[in-house]
Write a protein that holds these residues in place. Sequence first.
Motif, PDB file in Angstrom:
ATOM      1  N   MET A 290       0.637  -1.168   0.246  1.00  0.00           N
ATOM      2  CA  MET A 290       0.177   0.059  -0.180  1.00  0.00           C
ATOM      3  C   MET A 290       0.650   1.232  -0.436  1.00  0.00           C
ATOM      4  O   MET A 290       0.323   2.055  -0.907  1.00  0.00           O
ATOM      5  N   VAL A 291       1.642   1.318   0.670  1.00  0.00           N
ATOM      6  CA  VAL A 291       2.920   2.542   1.396  1.00  0.00           C
ATOM      7  C   VAL A 291       3.657   2.891  -0.904  1.00  0.00           C
ATOM      8  O   VAL A 291       3.622   3.689  -0.946  1.00  0.00           O
ATOM      9  N   ASP A 294       0.963   4.206  -2.805  1.00  0.00           N
ATOM     10  CA  ASP A 294       0.768   5.739  -2.066  1.00  0.00           C
ATOM     11  C   ASP A 294       1.834   6.414  -3.369  1.00  0.00           C
ATOM     12  O   ASP A 294       2.121   7.190  -3.169  1.00  0.00           O
ATOM     13  N   LYS A 295       3.218   5.916  -2.859  1.00  0.00           N
ATOM     14  CA  LYS A 295       4.304   7.003  -3.192  1.00  0.00           C
ATOM     15  C   LYS A 295       3.855   6.779  -4.999  1.00  0.00           C
ATOM     16  O   LYS A 295       4.147   7.700  -5.030  1.00  0.00           O
ATOM     17  N   GLN A 298       1.749   9.503  -5.553  1.00  0.00           N
ATOM     18  CA  GLN A 298       2.388  10.669  -5.520  1.00  0.00           C
ATOM     19  C   GLN A 298       3.025  11.354  -6.913  1.00  0.00           C
ATOM     20  O   GLN A 298       3.725  11.830  -7.686  1.00  0.00           O
TER      21      GLN A 298
END
Length: 298
Positions: A290-291, A294-295, A298
């Motif tokens: 998930m991280v 998310d990165k 962005q």
Amino acid sequence: MRKKVTKAIFPVAGLGTRFLPATKSVPKEIMTLVDRPLVQYAIDEARAAGITEFIFVTSRGKNALEDYFDHAPMLEQELQKKGKDDLLATLKSTYMDSGAIAYIRQHRALGLGHAVWCARRLISSDEPFAVILPDDVIAAEKPCLQQMVEAHAETGGNMVAAMEVPAEKTSSYGVLDVAEDMGSVVSVKGMVEKPKPEDAPSNLAVIGRYILTPSILRNLDRMKKGAGDEFQLTDAIADDIRAGKPVYGYRFDGQRFDCGSKAGFLQATVAFALARDDLRDDLSAYLQEMVQLDKAAQ
Ligand code: UTP
């Protein structure tokens, strides 16, 4: 000889508005971190500290909480038939000895001080008692209340659990005015409920564990409404300070999760799941994924 702390009050009569609509029908304290309701963490902590009498201050709509501590004969029979001994053992931690648990109603949510005052007839005039707010969950090697009971055996008086918070957050807490800092224990010369950062006497905030003397209940007898138009426990403790009685803050070892807020509840869910052997690997792989997503977004 100091009297041992054997009774704990659990004020659970609040409206839990931050979790609406869930708390319309589910008491906040029954909401689960992984597979145990908040109240189970509180009870386990109390038992570890030597508490044998459990006093719940409840309100309308909290029946699920009372049912939680009842025996469940049909469920037990089924588990027995199926040889599920591990689940039967898990259920055992939810049972209370007959007469060990009492429920008192707070008819209107008039504040934490008022909730504690509702239990006044169950506390003798010479015994210290604990107050535990189940929505403050504390992960600690030695349970927080046990740490406090041990410290209290040395100090006596009133004792509140305390932790350093960022200066801009003081308006969410009761805050201590420290007289002397002795490390884990601080002696307190004043307490303010929810001060603005510029008015806060320190950044040492009170969280939901207390060991109190019965004089606090007498202070609550003549209490006036305080911050938020509620009867505040902090004000009753501050009255004891003004009367020259000892009040201590206790910097506990452990991590506190504010499970009364959504962010705190989610953080606690992740932390407690990651601490479990049966969940850690899958969950941490998922969180990493998930991280990264998310990165990338962005
Ligand atoms: P909170 O300040 O978290 O209030 O109370 P709340 O009603 O539970 O939740 P929100 O703010 O509406 O979302 C701290 C503790 O004090 C108890 C609550 O049940 C909780 O354990 N409490 C509060 C009472 O028992 N009675 C009250 O009148 C107020």
